[in-house]
Design an enzyme around this catalytic site. Structure first.
Site, PDB file in Angstrom:
ATOM      1  N   LYS A 199      14.724  -6.787   4.076  1.00 38.96           N
ATOM      2  CA  LYS A 199      15.043  -5.788   5.104  1.00 38.96           C
ATOM      3  C   LYS A 199      16.404  -5.998   5.779  1.00 38.96           C
ATOM      4  O   LYS A 199      17.055  -5.040   6.169  1.00 38.96           O
ATOM      5  CB  LYS A 199      13.944  -5.765   6.166  1.00 38.96           C
ATOM      6  CG  LYS A 199      12.681  -5.032   5.718  1.00 38.96           C
ATOM      7  CD  LYS A 199      11.687  -4.995   6.863  1.00 38.96           C
ATOM      8  CE  LYS A 199      10.625  -3.951   6.634  1.00 38.96           C
ATOM      9  NZ  LYS A 199       9.803  -3.720   7.828  1.00 38.96           N
ATOM     10  N   ASP A 253      10.528   2.240  11.130  1.00 33.94           N
ATOM     11  CA  ASP A 253       9.431   1.520  11.801  1.00 33.94           C
ATOM     12  C   ASP A 253       9.314   1.925  13.265  1.00 33.94           C
ATOM     13  O   ASP A 253       8.215   2.056  13.808  1.00 33.94           O
ATOM     14  CB  ASP A 253       9.654   0.001  11.724  1.00 33.94           C
ATOM     15  CG  ASP A 253       9.384  -0.537  10.325  1.00 33.94           C
ATOM     16  OD1 ASP A 253       8.589   0.097   9.591  1.00 33.94           O
ATOM     17  OD2 ASP A 253       9.966  -1.572   9.964  1.00 33.94           O
ATOM     18  N   GLY A 274      10.666 -11.333  16.352  1.00 31.95           N
ATOM     19  CA  GLY A 274      11.267 -11.231  15.014  1.00 31.95           C
ATOM     20  C   GLY A 274      11.759  -9.811  14.762  1.00 31.95           C
ATOM     21  O   GLY A 274      11.953  -9.024  15.699  1.00 31.95           O
ATOM     22  N   LEU A 310       0.826  -1.212   0.000  1.00 37.74           N
ATOM     23  CA  LEU A 310       0.000   0.000   0.000  1.00 37.74           C
ATOM     24  C   LEU A 310       0.861   1.264   0.000  1.00 37.74           C
ATOM     25  O   LEU A 310       0.347   2.373  -0.029  1.00 37.74           O
ATOM     26  CB  LEU A 310      -0.912   0.012   1.230  1.00 37.74           C
ATOM     27  CG  LEU A 310      -2.002  -1.067   1.242  1.00 37.74           C
ATOM     28  CD1 LEU A 310      -2.770  -1.034   2.546  1.00 37.74           C
ATOM     29  CD2 LEU A 310      -2.947  -0.891   0.075  1.00 37.74           C
ATOM     30  N   SER A 311       2.191   1.074   0.011  1.00 37.97           N
ATOM     31  CA  SER A 311       3.081   2.245   0.045  1.00 37.97           C
ATOM     32  C   SER A 311       2.894   3.162  -1.171  1.00 37.97           C
ATOM     33  O   SER A 311       2.861   4.390  -1.001  1.00 37.97           O
ATOM     34  CB  SER A 311       4.546   1.804   0.141  1.00 37.97           C
ATOM     35  OG  SER A 311       4.783   1.248   1.404  1.00 37.97           O
ATOM     36  N   GLY A 325       6.070 -11.762  20.257  1.00 40.15           N
ATOM     37  CA  GLY A 325       6.884 -11.929  19.052  1.00 40.15           C
ATOM     38  C   GLY A 325       8.307 -11.477  19.288  1.00 40.15           C
ATOM     39  O   GLY A 325       8.568 -10.589  20.134  1.00 40.15           O
TER      40      GLY A 325
END
Ligand code: ATR
Length: 286
Positions: free
Chosen positions: A74, A110, A136, A23-24, A134
């Site tokens: 990434k 982020d 990660g 959606l960027s 999480g």
């Protein structure tokens, strides 16, 4: 898209594999157009095998003014860049690449994006306790944000406890004063700490493909506690459904997504985007 330019536009992009779902482009192009800037933001499908060539081409031809990086690149992109920021090094991942004195630099927005999302809640956060699910790459960005914002207690909960311990250990060197506790993902264990938590944050991928979230003891949570998910599609994720059922205030990953995009936009263009326009463009695309 039928777009007419008065001069050749500068190009921005998001690269990933797959990339068609991103959606960027919608979000950034809306902000670019609203600001009257001569940029075009495109999605580029780059497979892992082509990553090195892609970066080399951008460097030699200066074909892009900057780009976003998404899965699965990434971490792998770092070795192809000329430099990375401290925040990208701590998180171990780059989501934004930009030019700095003729060199290609990578950073991670982020973390700042999540801080923007926390600020949007307009609730106290300094000295508060957070429980993060999480361990990660996404979790690293969130823990970094919480550490910077002065949370006094961070509890990491992960299916694979070893991974959570490694993350906590790695962060101890970046934030020597803080302490990240690790707990196993067991209902009875979580029941003992849930009443002490102010922010519950899901960074796992549970919910991305319609799967249900394991039962959690939200019943004992404080009425003022907030639940945040970094997933924004679906808007009401399985984690947030659980929290909402127990009356917790909920926030999905949309404000974080917009926040990380806004930081990248500013790095590339030098201008702050209209985040309201970004949000409207995303809502229209749902
Ligand atoms: P990202 O970089 O987006 O954070 P990742 O590194 O693959 O992605 O991490 C995904 C996270 O979701 C991990 O913490 C993973 O737990 P494990 O470390 O035990 O694999 C978590 N996760 C994914 N599916 C899960 C599930 N069904 N139950 C519990 N945790 C899950």
């Amino acid at each position: 898209m039928n777009r007419v330019f008065s001069a050749v536009p500068k190009l921005l992009a998001v690269i990933g594999d797959p990339i068609s779902h991103s959606l960027s482009p919608v979000m950034h192009q809306a902000a670019i157009d609203a600001a009257g800037l001569n940029y075009l933001y495109i999605a580029c499908h780059v497979t892992p095998r082509k990553l090195a060539t892609f970066v080399q081409t951008v460097r030699s031809e200066r074909s892009l003014a900057g780009f976003n990086v998404t899965l699965p690149h990434k971490e792998k992109i770092i070795r192809h860049l000329d430099g990375i920021t401290d925040v990208a090094r701590a998180i171990g991942a780059v989501n934004t690449v930009y030019w700095k004195q003729d060199k290609l630099w990578g950073t991670n927005t982020d973390s700042l994006g999540f801080q923007q999302a926390l600020l949007a809640l307009k609730q106290p956060y300094k000295g508060k306790a957070a429980c993060v699910f999480g361990a990660g790459g996404a979790s690293r960005a969130i823990v970094y944000a919480l550490e910077e914002f002065g949370f006094s207690r961070i509890i990491l909960v992960n299916r694979t406890v070893k991974k959570a311990r490694a993350l906590a250990h790695a962060f101890a060197s970046y934030f020597p004063k803080s302490h990240v506790d690790v707990l196993p993902w067991e209902f009875s264990v979580l029941q003992n700490v849930f009443s002490e938590i102010d922010y519950f944050i899901n960074t796992t991928s549970i919910g991305l493909s319609g799967d249900s979230f394991p039962r959690l003891p939200f019943k004992v949570a404080k009425p003022s506690a907030v639940a945040c998910d970094i997933i924004y599609r679906p808007a009401r994720t399985p984690f947030l459904q659980l929290a909402h059922r127990h009356g917790l205030r909920c926030q999905n990953g949309m404000p974080m997504f917009i926040g990380q995009g806004a930081m990248a936009f500013k790095l590339w263009t030098g201008k702050s985007p209209d985040v309201q326009i970004m949000e409207e463009a995303l809502q229209a695309d749902f």
